[in-house]
Motif scaffolding. Structure first.
Motif, mmCIF file in Angstrom:
data_model
loop_
_atom_site.group_PDB
_atom_site.id
_atom_site.type_symbol
_atom_site.label_atom_id
_atom_site.label_comp_id
_atom_site.label_asym_id
_atom_site.label_seq_id
_atom_site.Cartn_x
_atom_site.Cartn_y
_atom_site.Cartn_z
ATOM 1 N N THR A 5 0.912 -1.251 0.019
ATOM 2 C CA THR A 5 -0.060 0.059 -0.054
ATOM 3 C C THR A 5 0.828 1.162 0.053
ATOM 4 O O THR A 5 0.452 2.227 -0.449
ATOM 5 C CB THR A 5 -0.892 -0.086 1.337
ATOM 6 N N LYS A 6 2.022 1.147 0.247
ATOM 7 C CA LYS A 6 2.900 2.194 0.736
ATOM 8 C C LYS A 6 3.954 2.462 -0.622
ATOM 9 O O LYS A 6 4.148 3.556 -1.029
ATOM 10 C CB LYS A 6 3.903 2.035 1.779
ATOM 11 N N TYR A 7 4.170 0.958 -1.441
ATOM 12 C CA TYR A 7 5.078 1.347 -2.469
ATOM 13 C C TYR A 7 4.383 0.567 -3.686
ATOM 14 O O TYR A 7 5.083 -0.457 -3.776
ATOM 15 C CB TYR A 7 6.386 0.744 -2.291
ATOM 16 N N PRO A 8 3.241 0.754 -3.966
ATOM 17 C CA PRO A 8 2.484 0.040 -5.058
ATOM 18 C C PRO A 8 3.235 -0.084 -6.401
ATOM 19 O O PRO A 8 3.196 -0.924 -7.156
ATOM 20 C CB PRO A 8 1.253 0.752 -5.141
ATOM 21 N N HIS A 9 4.215 0.874 -6.616
ATOM 22 C CA HIS A 9 4.820 0.922 -7.942
ATOM 23 C C HIS A 9 6.320 0.357 -7.979
ATOM 24 O O HIS A 9 7.089 0.478 -8.827
ATOM 25 C CB HIS A 9 4.856 2.358 -8.384
ATOM 26 N N SER A 10 6.487 -0.459 -6.923
ATOM 27 C CA SER A 10 7.929 -1.082 -6.618
ATOM 28 C C SER A 10 7.810 -2.199 -7.397
ATOM 29 O O SER A 10 7.017 -3.361 -7.131
ATOM 30 C CB SER A 10 8.168 -1.179 -5.210
ATOM 31 N N SER A 11 8.648 -2.450 -8.497
ATOM 32 C CA SER A 11 8.561 -3.827 -9.201
ATOM 33 C C SER A 11 9.424 -4.904 -8.478
ATOM 34 O O SER A 11 8.829 -5.788 -8.350
ATOM 35 C CB SER A 11 9.504 -3.395 -10.308
ATOM 36 N N ILE B 67 9.112 -9.802 -5.003
ATOM 37 C CA ILE B 67 9.275 -10.619 -3.773
ATOM 38 C C ILE B 67 8.028 -11.301 -3.377
ATOM 39 O O ILE B 67 7.911 -12.404 -3.027
ATOM 40 C CB ILE B 67 9.585 -9.548 -2.753
ATOM 41 N N LEU B 68 6.747 -10.478 -3.670
ATOM 42 C CA LEU B 68 5.457 -11.310 -3.306
ATOM 43 C C LEU B 68 5.344 -12.306 -4.271
ATOM 44 O O LEU B 68 4.957 -13.487 -3.654
ATOM 45 C CB LEU B 68 4.342 -10.274 -3.608
ATOM 46 N N ALA B 69 5.721 -12.365 -5.290
ATOM 47 C CA ALA B 69 5.807 -13.462 -6.345
ATOM 48 C C ALA B 69 6.719 -14.464 -5.703
ATOM 49 O O ALA B 69 6.046 -15.603 -5.969
ATOM 50 C CB ALA B 69 5.936 -12.958 -7.537
ATOM 51 N N GLN B 70 7.607 -13.954 -5.333
ATOM 52 C CA GLN B 70 8.705 -15.156 -5.096
ATOM 53 C C GLN B 70 7.935 -15.885 -3.771
ATOM 54 O O GLN B 70 8.042 -17.248 -3.590
ATOM 55 C CB GLN B 70 10.064 -14.644 -4.632
ATOM 56 N N ILE B 71 7.375 -15.286 -2.824
ATOM 57 C CA ILE B 71 6.975 -15.769 -1.528
ATOM 58 C C ILE B 71 5.753 -16.946 -2.050
ATOM 59 O O ILE B 71 5.725 -17.831 -1.514
ATOM 60 C CB ILE B 71 6.397 -14.855 -0.623
#
Length: 646
Positions: free
Chosen positions: A83-89, A94-98
């Motif tokens: 929510t704080k860094y929505p445009h961080s690739s 990292i979310l995808a990796q998890i």
């Protein structure tokens, strides 16, 4: 930052390749509606500032959670950061990796698409997308993503290794080998590429190269990692193949080593098959057996025997080297050492007695512990030097060395961690045995990468002590001189408080008896007392013993036993029992076969070492037969033959 990327590449990355160009452009404008997007001469320009969207410390903390395996905490943290860094690739990646690691492939793909929208040149996201496609068996798509990652980072060893793995699965082994090698050029310690290359070599039948690479892969990986477990199994399989293939060369090394030792010791060495020895290989030193030749005995029923034969020959080499500088030592223990050991374990003995275990069984158990610890104390430091020599001087023996030591150390794991053993044995004894086994395991880990240390389930104190002993060995190994193994042996025994189990006595090689010396002595006084029997009877007995006994029979002891049987023949059992206890008292201070001037009050005669041992054994066999086994004297065969020769 302004990202410039070919429209065709961007279309493929975002999976828009089945649409018309104008539809692709329309779709891209929707995707990048929050950013400045232009299309100039087939090149898409996207102005996305991805550099400072997520601070380095925040990124590193999140990655740290993932590396520790705290995936649930990492997921919660990443979701709150989104929510704080929505445009961080990178955050999306990292979310995808998890999600990928937790098995949620759909969510992983969604976040990867977001990561690649925000930065189509995010090589980690491209690699992960390739991995995801590979998981789905979409091999062409996987290869496409990995190749794209390589375009942006030619030194991306992960993609190089992934492409190699894919090629190997498709049986394009030569091409796979090239990509694995390129990956290793970039990162020489990347275990996945090393293991993959080893597997390719294995499948191509190039076993020597396969062995080298798989051992390096093991050294670069950690237990419980998938690549480590795979590499360990492959290393064992390769070693089995090479052990069979290399047998002629290793046998040649054994005979070359034997020939060198013949020159150095100026004595013959016989190599003989034996089914009576209690180990797979056993060395008999000429002087200790009163023979004019050394013997290397072996059993031919195990793949690892050639390594053990080499190992035994190096024991002889160390003895010869120490003798050259007149500094060889004999490892001895006697009744006083055993009595001290029994005393130290008095509480343990009492506990076993309360459990209803017969005293005879308790004695056998504690004597076995005494002998086992002595064997470990003596062999562990010397064995490390020997194994280093084998590793250095006999490269063709390395595969069999890997297998042999794996078995030996694994047996040590079982002996010191098996619940039934641990629950019944004294904790201090198990701990000291474990420490000595750990030292061996540390050596094995360094040279072959197989880490058996965790399997010992040791505590911090045990691990620290094992590491201290091992580091002391490393210092000695840099410039080891002859006989220094005994110095290290003493240090370790003192550190482990085991120096009371034995004594190191300096060997007097000038007084060591040869087999001829012993026979001459026996002929001159075969009974140990003045004999009135004619010489021809003595000679006949000697010939009978030599013709009816095996090579392992000690002729001198048999002859002395004949004299002892004759001596005790006219005495009562009470007299014999009295003499037996006198010999037991004498034995408490140790009886050295190479020395003389031993005597007991009831036999007013100076005896040689073997003579005293023979009378000692016979007196107990006749006077206290029920306790004969407690002596631990290996003369049963000699005694049976002496009775026949009388």
């Amino acid at each position: 930052m302004k990202i410039k990327i070919d429209l065709s590449v961007l279309t493929e990355i975002l999976n828009l390749k089945n649409k018309q160009e104008e539809d692709v452009i329309t779709e891209l404008k929707k995707i990048y509606k929050d950013f400045e997007f232009n299309l100039i001469d087939g090149v898409a320009e996207i102005d996305i500032d991805d550099i400072n969207l997520m601070p380095d410390q925040v990124h590193n903390n999140l990655v740290g959670l993932c590396e520790k395996g705290s995936l649930n905490k990492a997921l919660q943290k990443a979701q709150s950061l989104l929510t704080k860094y929505p445009h961080s690739s990178e955050l999306n990646r990292i979310l995808a990796q998890i999600y990928f690691q937790t098995g949620d492939i759909v969510q992983a793909e969604n976040f990867l698409i977001s990561a690649l929208k925000l930065n189509p040149k995010n090589t980690y996201a491209l690699i992960l997308m390739g991995n995801l496609q590979h998981e789905r068996s979409e091999l062409e798509s996987a290869l496409s993503y990995w190749n794209t990652a390589l375009k942006y980072d030619p030194d991306d060893y992960l993609s190089l290794s992934n492409i190699a793995s894919l090629l190997a699965q498709q049986n394009h082994l030569d091409e796979a080998k090239s990509f694995f090698e390129e990956s290793i050029k970039v990162n020489s310690k990347f275990p996945n590429a090393l293991y993959g290359l080893a597997l390719v070599y294995y499948n191509q039948g190039e076993m020597d190269f396969a062995f080298d690479k798989v051992v390096t892969a093991l050294k670069c990986s950690k237990p419980k990692e998938e690549v480590y477990e795979n590499a360990k199994q492959l290393a064992i399989e390769i070693s089995k193949e090479l052990t069979k293939n290399n047998l002629p060369e290793v046998e040649s090394d054994i005979h070359q080593q034997k020939d060198d030792l013949i020159k150095k010791s100026k004595k013959k060495i016989k190599i003989e098959l034996s089914n009576t020895i209690d180990t797979l290989a056993k060395l008999e030193v000429a002087e200790y057996k009163n023979k004019d030749y050394h013997r290397l005995l072996y059993k031919k029923k195990d793949l690892t025997v050639p390594h053990l034969m080499l190992h035994e020959l190096y024991h002889l080499e160390f003895i010869i080297e120490a003798r050259k500088i007149q500094n060889n030592f004999l490892f001895t223990s006697n009744q006083s050492h055993l009595d001290k050991f029994f005393k130290e374990l008095s509480n343990f003995r009492a506990g076993l007695s309360k459990k209803g275990i017969p005293s005879e069984n308790i004695k056998k158990l504690i004597t076995s512990l005494f002998n086992g610890l002595n064997s470990q104390v003596f062999n562990t430091p010397i064995d490390l030097f020997i194994e280093q020599n084998i590793y250095k001087n006999h490269p063709k023996a390395r595969p069999v060395q890997l297998l042999s030591l794996y078995k030996i150390i694994s047996d040590g794991v079982k002996a010191t961690t098996d619940k039934e053993v641990v629950n019944i044995m004294p904790k201090s004894i198990v701990s000291k045995s474990k420490i000595l086994n750990l030292v061996h395991a540390l050596w094995y880990k360094k040279f072959y990468g197989i880490d058996l240390v965790p399997e010992f389930k040791s505590n911090k104190i045990e691990r620290n002590q094992a590491e201290n002993l091992y580091h002391e060995y490393l210092e000695y190994s840099k410039d080891k001189e002859p006989s220094e193994e005994y110095e290290l042996l003493k240090h370790w025994a003192e550190d482990l408080d085991l120096d009371g189990l034995f004594e190191l006595k300096k060997e007097n090689t000038n007084k060591s008896k040869t087999a001829e010396d012993v026979i001459d002595e026996v002929n001159s006084d075969p009974y140990g007392v003045e004999s009135e029997e004619p010489d021809y009877i003595v000679e006949e007995r000697r010939k009978f013993i030599e013709s009816h006994g095996s090579d392992e029979i000690n002729t001198a002891v048999v002859m002395y036993m004949v004299g002892a049987l004759d001596f005790f023949n006219s005495r009562s059992k009470e007299d014999i029992k009295k003499i037996a206890f006198e010999f037991a008292t004498l034995g408490m201070t140790g009886i050295d076969p190479s020395k003389g001037n031993y005597e007991v009050p009831s036999i007013n005669k100076k005896m040689s070492g073997y003579q005293a041992l023979a009378y000692y054994y016979v007196s107990w066999a006749l006077g206290i037969p029920e306790m004969l086994s407690d002596l631990g004297m290996p003369f049963q065969e000699e005694y049976e033959l002496a009775k026949k020769a009388l």
